[in-house]
Design a protein around this motif. Structure first.
Motif, short mmCIF file in Angstrom:
data_model
loop_
_atom_site.label_atom_id
_atom_site.label_comp_id
_atom_site.label_asym_id
_atom_site.label_seq_id
_atom_site.Cartn_x
_atom_site.Cartn_y
_atom_site.Cartn_z
N PRO A 1 11.02 29.11 72.89
CA PRO A 1 9.65 29.66 72.92
C PRO A 1 8.73 29.06 71.86
N ARG A 2 9.30 28.70 70.72
CA ARG A 2 8.49 28.14 69.64
C ARG A 2 8.54 26.62 69.60
N GLY A 3 9.27 26.00 70.53
CA GLY A 3 9.36 24.56 70.56
C GLY A 3 10.10 23.97 69.37
N LYS A 4 11.04 24.73 68.79
CA LYS A 4 11.77 24.25 67.62
C LYS A 4 13.19 23.85 68.00
N ASP A 5 13.68 22.79 67.38
CA ASP A 5 15.03 22.29 67.64
C ASP A 5 15.69 21.94 66.31
N GLY A 6 16.79 22.63 66.01
CA GLY A 6 17.49 22.36 64.77
C GLY A 6 18.55 21.29 64.89
N LEU A 7 18.75 20.78 66.11
CA LEU A 7 19.78 19.77 66.33
C LEU A 7 19.12 18.41 66.44
N THR A 8 18.81 17.81 65.29
CA THR A 8 18.03 16.57 65.27
C THR A 8 18.68 15.45 64.49
N SER A 9 19.86 15.69 63.91
CA SER A 9 20.48 14.67 63.08
C SER A 9 21.99 14.83 63.07
N ALA B 1 23.02 17.79 61.10
CA ALA B 1 22.91 19.04 61.85
C ALA B 1 24.13 19.24 62.74
N VAL B 2 24.63 18.16 63.32
CA VAL B 2 25.85 18.23 64.13
C VAL B 2 27.02 18.68 63.26
N ARG B 3 27.17 18.06 62.10
CA ARG B 3 28.27 18.41 61.21
C ARG B 3 28.18 19.85 60.73
N ALA B 4 26.96 20.33 60.54
CA ALA B 4 26.77 21.71 60.08
C ALA B 4 27.26 22.72 61.12
N LEU B 5 27.20 22.35 62.39
CA LEU B 5 27.66 23.25 63.45
C LEU B 5 29.16 23.55 63.30
N PHE B 6 29.92 22.54 62.90
CA PHE B 6 31.36 22.70 62.76
C PHE B 6 31.74 23.56 61.56
N GLY C 1 35.03 21.00 56.38
CA GLY C 1 36.42 20.61 56.51
C GLY C 1 36.91 20.22 57.88
N SER C 2 36.03 19.97 58.82
CA SER C 2 36.45 19.62 60.17
C SER C 2 36.57 18.11 60.32
N GLN C 3 37.72 17.67 60.85
CA GLN C 3 37.92 16.25 61.08
C GLN C 3 36.96 15.74 62.14
N ALA C 4 36.72 16.55 63.19
CA ALA C 4 35.80 16.14 64.25
C ALA C 4 34.39 15.97 63.72
N ALA C 5 33.99 16.82 62.78
CA ALA C 5 32.64 16.72 62.20
C ALA C 5 32.46 15.40 61.47
N ARG C 6 33.50 14.94 60.82
CA ARG C 6 33.41 13.68 60.10
C ARG C 6 33.27 12.48 61.04
N ARG C 7 33.63 12.67 62.30
CA ARG C 7 33.50 11.58 63.28
C ARG C 7 32.13 11.58 63.97
N ALA C 8 31.28 12.53 63.64
CA ALA C 8 30.00 12.65 64.32
C ALA C 8 29.13 11.42 64.11
N THR C 9 28.40 11.04 65.17
CA THR C 9 27.47 9.92 65.11
C THR C 9 26.14 10.35 65.72
N ASP C 10 25.16 9.45 65.69
CA ASP C 10 23.86 9.75 66.28
C ASP C 10 23.98 10.10 67.76
N ALA C 11 24.95 9.50 68.44
CA ALA C 11 25.12 9.76 69.88
C ALA C 11 25.47 11.21 70.15
N ASP C 12 26.12 11.87 69.18
CA ASP C 12 26.51 13.26 69.39
C ASP C 12 25.32 14.21 69.39
N VAL C 13 24.22 13.82 68.79
CA VAL C 13 23.02 14.66 68.84
C VAL C 13 22.56 14.82 70.28
#
Length: 222
Positions: A20-28, A31-36, A39-51
């Motif tokens: 509704p406010r046009g806001k997106d917190g998933l931009t980097s 931000a992907v790593r913060a979701l995990f 200490g997550s191994q998968a988070a350390r593998r995050a790349t721009d493509a995962d956004v």
């Protein structure tokens, strides 16, 4: 770690956007790593493509919550099943860091981290956790916040199936708005001068206290 725990992954991902406010917190990548979480191994593998990948998954998960909130039970299950088939999990028995009184491992189910990328790992965990909650609690426990304009997703784990808002803040705002609407209607009917808000503060305080009590009860049911 119980598999139902991972349902929070789904809620966090859906609520990373505020349509509704046009806001997106998933931009980097951060931000992907913060979701995990930490200490997550998968988070350390995050790349721009995962956004981009996770944004696509987010839209599909939101559709699950919206279908459930609208009473479209079969549709919600079908949408979740499609995600389960596309993002399968590899469960395993784990006992790390959890010990009983005799020092023996407390064996529990855990999702193995063998995914090809961060998105696949995150999504597999999210949809499996959501599936466990759905089958254990019921489809009607998946909801969308009723406080306008909030559209956050939530899981209702309360014993009396009473949750309607994503947070205490939204619940208080909705209750105050409803109170003001009632007062305006009463004013129109009685001819009382507008702007009389004598009891509004008391209602807001009472509402906030009630919602905190409800939240505490819900937390205790988890």
């Amino acid at each position: 770690m119980e598999l139902a725990y991972y349902s929070d992954y789904a809620v966090r991902l859906v609520n990373s956007e505020d349509p509704p406010r046009g806001k997106d917190g998933l931009t980097s990548v951060d931000a992907v790593r913060a979701l995990f979480g930490g200490g997550s191994q998968a988070a350390r593998r995050a790349t721009d493509a995962d956004v981009t990948r996770l944004r696509a998954v987010r839209a599909r998960l939101r559709a699950v919550f919206e279908a459930a909130d609208e009473g479209e039970e079969v549709r919600a299950v079908d949408l979740l099943n499609a995600l389960l088939m596309e993002f399968p999990v590899s469960p395993q028995i784990s006992g790390h860091e959890l010990r009983d009184e005799d020092g023996r491992p407390k064996w529990h189910m855990h999702i193995a981290d063998h995914a090809a990328n961060a998105t696949a790992g995150y999504t597999a965990a999210a949809v499996m956790g959501l599936a466990f909650q759905l089958t254990d609690l019921g489809v009607d426990r998946l909801g969308i916040c009723r406080a306008t304009p909030c559209r956050n997703a939530y899981l209702d784990t309360s014993t009396n199936r009473s949750r309607r808002y994503c947070s205490d803040r939204c619940a208080t705002r909705a209750n105050v708005a409803a109170y003001r609407a009632r007062k305006r209607l009463e004013t129109e009917r009685s001819g009382r001068p507008p702007g009389d808000r004598t009891d509004e503060g008391a209602v807001e305080r009472t509402s906030r206290t009630a919602e905190k009590t409800q939240a505490s009860s819900a937390a205790g049911d988890r």
